[in-house]
Design an enzyme around this catalytic site. Sequence first.
Site, PDB file in Angstrom:
ATOM      1  N   LYS A 207       0.874  -1.175   0.000  1.00 53.59           N
ATOM      2  CA  LYS A 207       0.000   0.000   0.000  1.00 53.59           C
ATOM      3  C   LYS A 207       0.915   1.231   0.000  1.00 53.59           C
ATOM      4  CE  LYS A 207      -4.452   1.228   2.057  1.00 53.59           C
ATOM      5  NZ  LYS A 207      -5.206   1.361   0.808  1.00 53.59           N
TER       6      LYS A 207
HETATM    7  N1  PLP Z   1      -7.271  -2.525  -3.223  1.00 49.22           N
HETATM    8  C1  PLP Z   1      -6.807  -1.256  -3.200  1.00 49.22           C
HETATM    9  C2  PLP Z   1      -5.996  -0.778  -4.357  1.00 49.22           C
HETATM   10  C3  PLP Z   1      -7.086  -0.426  -2.104  1.00 49.22           C
HETATM   11  O1  PLP Z   1      -6.642   0.828  -2.068  1.00 49.22           O
HETATM   12  C4  PLP Z   1      -7.855  -0.940  -1.038  1.00 49.22           C
HETATM   13  C5  PLP Z   1      -8.151  -0.100   0.124  1.00 49.22           C
HETATM   14  O2  PLP Z   1      -7.540  -0.140   1.125  1.00 49.22           O
HETATM   15  C6  PLP Z   1      -8.311  -2.262  -1.109  1.00 49.22           C
HETATM   16  C7  PLP Z   1      -8.002  -3.019  -2.220  1.00 49.22           C
HETATM   17  C8  PLP Z   1      -9.089  -2.878   0.000  1.00 49.22           C
HETATM   18  O3  PLP Z   1      -8.295  -3.122   1.130  1.00 49.22           O
HETATM   19  P1  PLP Z   1      -8.906  -3.125   2.577  1.00 49.22           P
HETATM   20  O4  PLP Z   1     -10.083  -4.010   2.535  1.00 49.22           O
HETATM   21  O5  PLP Z   1      -7.817  -3.651   3.445  1.00 49.22           O
HETATM   22  O6  PLP Z   1      -9.268  -1.721   2.901  1.00 49.22           O
HETATM   23  C1  COI Z   2      -9.156   2.351   1.857  1.00 49.23           C
HETATM   24  O1  COI Z   2     -10.219   1.802   1.598  1.00 49.23           O
HETATM   25  O2  COI Z   2      -8.725   2.432   3.023  1.00 49.23           O
HETATM   26  C2  COI Z   2      -8.333   2.933   0.805  1.00 49.23           C
HETATM   27  O3  COI Z   2      -7.183   3.148   1.061  1.00 49.23           O
HETATM   28  C3  COI Z   2      -8.930   3.193  -0.503  1.00 49.23           C
HETATM   29  C4  COI Z   2      -8.781   4.585  -0.970  1.00 49.23           C
HETATM   30  C5  COI Z   2      -9.530   5.573  -0.153  1.00 49.23           C
HETATM   31  C6  COI Z   2      -7.352   4.975  -1.180  1.00 49.23           C
END
Ligand code: PLP
Ligand code: COI
Length: 368
Positions: A207
């Site tokens: 990330k």
């Molecule tokens: N994929 C991307 C590119 C994202 O930015 C996010 C957001 O955080 C997710 C998937 C989903 O991840 P999570 O469920 O941990 O928020």
């Molecule tokens: C999240 O869902 O936490 C993300 O990082 C997605 C977006 C807002 C960057």
Amino acid sequence: MSKTTSTTSSLSFAHVPHPSPVSAEKRAELLKNPGFGRVFSDHMVTIRYHETKGWYDAKVEPRAPIPMDPAAAVLHYAQEIFEGLKAYRTADGGATLFRPLENARRFQQSAERLAMPILPENVFLEAVDQLVKIDRAWIPEGDGSLYIRPFMFANEIFLGVKPSSDYLFIVIASSVGAYFKTDAPAVSVWVSQDYTRAAPGGTGAAKCGGNYASSLQAQAEATRHGCDQVVFLDAVEQRWIEELGGMNIFFVFDDGSMITPPLGGTILPGITRNSLLTLAKDKGIKVSEERYSIDQWRKDAASGRLREAFACGTAAVVTPIGTVRSNDGEFRIGNGGSGAKTEELKAALVGIQRGRTADPHGWIHRVY
Ligand code: PLP
Ligand code: COI
């Protein structure tokens, strides 16, 4: 300004409360309709790192601009990572977080990939807890939440290309409502055929800000085509669906089964995705991590074999996808709105997150 100190294992947090926090009246006004990512709480946590000292100078302090040297490495080579998680208000006036240990771990994995120092899990968790505690009044009532954004960047003043010797870890918080502005029952997505998000061996599973920077042209293209989000295909064959700009994706079929693209280093290992896989299995739904092509998606939507598709993530929670557009035209999924499985899984997830239902997997972390 009073200053106190609290200690977590090896690190002490100095507390510098805001001398003039936002008034209760102004805050109430801001929390009425916060949108996403524009309303910020009063404080932030900062922790510094230097390769000769390790982690030091942890503080809970007033949220404020950060002075930066124009030669700070992050401004040139984008050595930066972040996380996203939400704090929820409980019925008894407390606050909880959803699976914050998973965010702490993913932050470590992102740090590893970007050649950054590893922040101990307990320090990450303590930093988040401290911010939620001091800014608890910023957690909206009702459907809103306090979106927590931990991040870390390279702060060495040096233009040579190498891992920085100096870093700043910060946690800020933003009172949020829904991520998508639309009132429509489902979002529309644009399949990018000109841009990819991540290639094998790249940073797709981390990330890091760079992944989002390189997604913006594709997201802008999606917006130009009237779509809410962009869908990326794999970089090798430009055929397999990977994920959205800021969310993972699931597909639901007419026999009740579900699939989601497999993790293979090019997509983010979403915590929501992982939780939904578990919840689907709990419900006896046949769910697998399987490659799914854009051609198959189009065919299955036309034949009716595909009934539903949804995006999932911390910000998006579970959001139905109704329309898919690309240079090859447009197709609709189901009736273009939400579907029964999408709603069932969303209810199961949100029920746990908001403490309305039992938490059989121990996902809820009580802050206070
Ligand atoms: N994929 C991307 C590119 C994202 O930015 C996010 C957001 O955080 C997710 C998937 C989903 O991840 P999570 O469920 O941990 O928020
Ligand atoms: C999240 O869902 O936490 C993300 O990082 C997605 C977006 C807002 C960057």
